[in-house]
Design an enzyme around this catalytic site. Structure first.
Site, PDB file in Angstrom:
ATOM      1  N   ARG A 175       0.861  -1.192   0.000  1.00 18.27           N
ATOM      2  CA  ARG A 175       0.000   0.000   0.000  1.00 18.27           C
ATOM      3  C   ARG A 175       0.890   1.233   0.000  1.00 18.27           C
ATOM      4  NH1 ARG A 175      -1.854  -2.777   4.553  1.00 18.27           N
ATOM      5  NH2 ARG A 175      -1.005  -1.086   5.813  1.00 18.27           N
ATOM      6  N   MET A 179      -1.496  35.320   6.780  1.00 22.96           N
ATOM      7  CA  MET A 179      -2.594  34.518   6.242  1.00 22.96           C
ATOM      8  C   MET A 179      -2.547  34.409   4.712  1.00 22.96           C
ATOM      9  SD  MET A 179      -6.706  34.964   6.733  1.00 22.96           S
ATOM     10  CE  MET A 179      -6.644  34.979   8.518  1.00 22.96           C
ATOM     11  N   ASP A 180      -2.217  35.522   4.057  1.00 19.55           N
ATOM     12  CA  ASP A 180      -2.282  35.570   2.589  1.00 19.55           C
ATOM     13  C   ASP A 180      -0.933  35.717   1.924  1.00 19.55           C
ATOM     14  OD1 ASP A 180      -5.141  36.087   3.001  1.00 19.55           O
ATOM     15  OD2 ASP A 180      -4.497  38.119   3.492  1.00 19.55           O
TER      16      ASP A 180
HETATM   17  C1  LIG Z   1      -1.969   6.322   4.542  1.00 17.33           C
HETATM   18  C2  LIG Z   1      -1.857   4.859   4.658  1.00 17.33           C
HETATM   19  C3  LIG Z   1      -0.955   4.137   3.837  1.00 17.33           C
HETATM   20  C4  LIG Z   1       0.039   4.804   2.930  1.00 17.33           C
HETATM   21  O1  LIG Z   1       1.183   5.146   3.675  1.00 17.33           O
HETATM   22  P1  LIG Z   1       2.498   5.705   2.935  1.00 17.33           P
HETATM   23  O2  LIG Z   1       3.496   5.751   4.019  1.00 17.33           O
HETATM   24  O3  LIG Z   1       2.136   7.051   2.408  1.00 17.33           O
HETATM   25  O4  LIG Z   1       2.813   4.744   1.862  1.00 17.33           O
HETATM   26  C5  LIG Z   1      -0.984   2.758   3.887  1.00 17.33           C
HETATM   27  N1  LIG Z   1      -1.829   2.108   4.714  1.00 17.33           N
HETATM   28  C6  LIG Z   1      -2.667   2.762   5.542  1.00 17.33           C
HETATM   29  C7  LIG Z   1      -3.551   1.991   6.443  1.00 17.33           C
HETATM   30  C8  LIG Z   1      -2.702   4.147   5.552  1.00 17.33           C
HETATM   31  O5  LIG Z   1      -3.523   4.794   6.399  1.00 17.33           O
END
Ligand SMILES: *Cc1c(COP(=O)(O)O)cnc(C)c1O
Length: 390
Positions: free
Chosen positions: A223, A317-318
Site C-alpha cells: 500500500r 494569512m495571505d
Molecule cells: C496512509 C496509509 C498508507 C500509505 O502510507 P504511505 O506511508 O504514504 O505509503 C498505507 N496504509 C494505511 C492503512 C494508511 O492509512
C-alpha cells in the site's frame, strides 16, 4: 484571481506519478495499491488515481468511504479499499459500488451484514488486525472472534472476505524492534484466518517505507501513498530505491511586489526579523490560508531567479516576505516554493526539515486559494520517457 492568471498554483506532473507507480511495481514485484486519500496527498485524488491506474495500480486505497464513492463517480471501475468507518457508515453504498470495506470490530461486521441484507448482495470485507500500532484494527485478543464472525457472515452469503491486513508503526526506522514483532504477529494472525477456513484474495502489511526497505513485508500487495507521489518516506535511511522516485508536485507563485528596505527595517507581524543591512524584499502572495506552515516563519527558503532566498519574518494569512538581497527583481518574477529539487529549488523535505515536520504534511496541507493544474496528463511513451530521463 482569474484562472488564466493565477497568483499561485500547485503543478502536478502525472508522468512522475506513472513513473513512480511503475517503479514500485517493478522493484517490489508485487501488486501495488496506490493510496490516494486526502486528495491524493494534495496532488488531486482523481487525476492521481487515473495516473496510478494507467501505470498498473490494481488497487486504490482511501481512508473514507466518501473518497471511494468520489472515485467511482469519476469513473474508476477497479478495486478500491477503504479503512476508516464510524458507526452508522453507509455500507449499503459501498456494496452497491463494489467497494471493499474494512472491519476492525464485531459491531462493524454486524453493520456490514445488515447492509448486505438491505442491498441483497454480499459485501466485500477486509479484516484489519492490530499488530502493534494500537490505532485501528482488532487486538490479538479480539482477532479470533472477528475472524470467526466474518467466517460466519461469509457462510451466510452476506460477505466475501477479500483481504486481511495490518499497518506498521515504525517502518521508516528499519532497525526498530516493532517491525519484526509486527510481522511475526501478522503471520500468527494469518494462521488464525487459515484455520477458520477463510481464503482472502490478498494479505497486505507494507506501506511505502516497508515496500522500500523490508522485502519480507510485501505479501500480496504493498500500500503505497507517499512513494507514488515521488517522496522518500524514510529520508536519510540507506538501502532503498527512493532516489529513483520523481517528486510530482511543484508549488509556485509570482512576486506581487518587490522593494528596497533600509537597515533596521522590521519585517512582517511582530518584527520578529529585522534587516541588519539594506536589502530588497519580495512579497509572495500565499500564506497559511494556502497551507504555508506558520512554523516556516524565518526558517524556510524559496527559489527565485536561480537562487534560494530565505523567508523573513512571520508567514501571514495571505502572504509572506522573502529576502532578495542585492537583487532588484521585478514584480511578477516566479517563486518556486517547493519542487522536485532538480534545479536547486527547495523540496517538500527541505520545508519539512525547516518546520520540524514530515514531507507528508507539507504536500498534503496545500489548499486555500491555490489552483491545482496538471502536466503530462495523457499517457504517452514520449512524455513518460522524457520525465524518466530527468
Ligand atoms: C496512509 C496509509 C498508507 C500509505 O502510507 P504511505 O506511508 O504514504 O505509503 C498505507 N496504509 C494505511 C492503512 C494508511 O492509512
Amino acid at each position: 484571481m482569474s484562472a488564466a492568471h493565477p497568483h499561485a498554483e500547485i503543478v502536478v506532473d502525472l508522468a512522475a506519478i506513472r513513473h513512480n507507480v511503475r517503479l514500485l511495481r517493478q522493484v517490489t514485484s508485487t501488486e501495488v495499491m496506490v493510496v490516494v486519500k486526502a486528495n491524493g496527498y494534495g496532488h488531486g485524488m482523481i487525476h492521481s488515481a487515473r495516473a496510478a491506474r494507467e501505470a498498473g495500480a490494481s488497487w486504490l486505497g482511501v481512508a473514507m468511504l466518501d473518497e471511494a464513492l468520489a472515485l467511482r463517480a469519476a469513473g474508476d471501475t477497479g478495486r478500491i479499499l477503504t479503512w476508516l468507518a464510524i458507526p452508522g457508515e453507509d455500507y449499503a453504498e459501498a456494496i452497491r459500488h463494489d467497494i471493499d470495506v474494512t472491519a476492525y470490530t464485531l459491531a462493524e461486521v454486524a453493520e456490514v451484514r445488515a447492509a448486505s441484507r438491505v442491498v441483497g448482495a454480499p459485501a466485500r470485507l477486509q479484516l484489519k488486525v492490530d499488530t502493534g500500532l494500537s490505532r485501528g484494527g482488532a487486538t490479538e485478543q479480539q482477532w479470533p472472534d472477528l475472524v470467526a464472525a466474518s467466517r460466519a457472515a461469509e457462510v451466510a452469503g452476506e460477505v466475501t472476505v477479500t483481504g486481511v491486513w495490518s499497518h506498521f508503526a515504525a517502518s521508516d526506522e528499519p532497525d526498530h524492534p516493532a517491525n519484526d514483532r509486527q510481522e511475526a504477529s501478522f503471520l500468527a494472525a494469518l494462521k488464525v484466518v487459515e484455520a477458520a477456513g477463510l481464503t482472502p484474495e490478498v494479505t497486505h502489511l507494507a506501506n511505502s517505507a516497508a515496500a522500500l526497505l523490508r522485502p519480507t513485508s510485501r505479501f500480496d500487495l504493498v500500500r503505497c501513498g507517499l512513494t507514488a507521489y515521488g517522496l522518500d518516506p524514510a529520508p536519510g535511511v540507506p538501502g532503498s530505491f527512493a532516489e529513483r522516485l520523481i517528486p510530482a508536485m511543484t508549488v509556485r507563485a509570482r512576486l506581487a511586489l518587490t522593494k528596497a528596505i533600509p537597515a533596521g527595517a522590521g519585517v512582517s507581524y511582530g518584527h520578529t526579523w529585522t534587516a541588519a543591512e539594506a536589502t530588497h524584499v519580495g512579497l509572495v502572495p500565499i500564506g497559511y490560508a494556502e497551507g504555508v506552515p506558520r512554523h516556516a516563519s524565518s526558517r524556510a527558503e524559496v527559489f527565485v531567479a536561480g537562487s534560494r532566498r530565505p523567508v523573513r519574518g512571520r508567514i501571514c494569512m495571505d502572504q509572506f516576505v522573502v529576502d532578495l538581497g542585492a537583487d532588484d527583481l521585478p514584480a511578477g518574477t516566479e517563486v518556486v516554493i517547493i519542487g522536485p529539487g532538480r534545479h536547486g529549488e527547495p523540496t517538500a523535505q527541505d520545508w519539512a526539515t525547516a518546520c520540524d515536520t514530515i514531507n507528508y504534511e507539507i504536500v498534503t496541507r496545500w489548499g486555500g486559494r491555490l489552483r491545482r493544474c496538471y502536466v503530462n496528463e495523457t499517457e504517452s511513451l514520449a512524455t513518460d520517457e522524457a520525465s524518466d530521463a530527468r
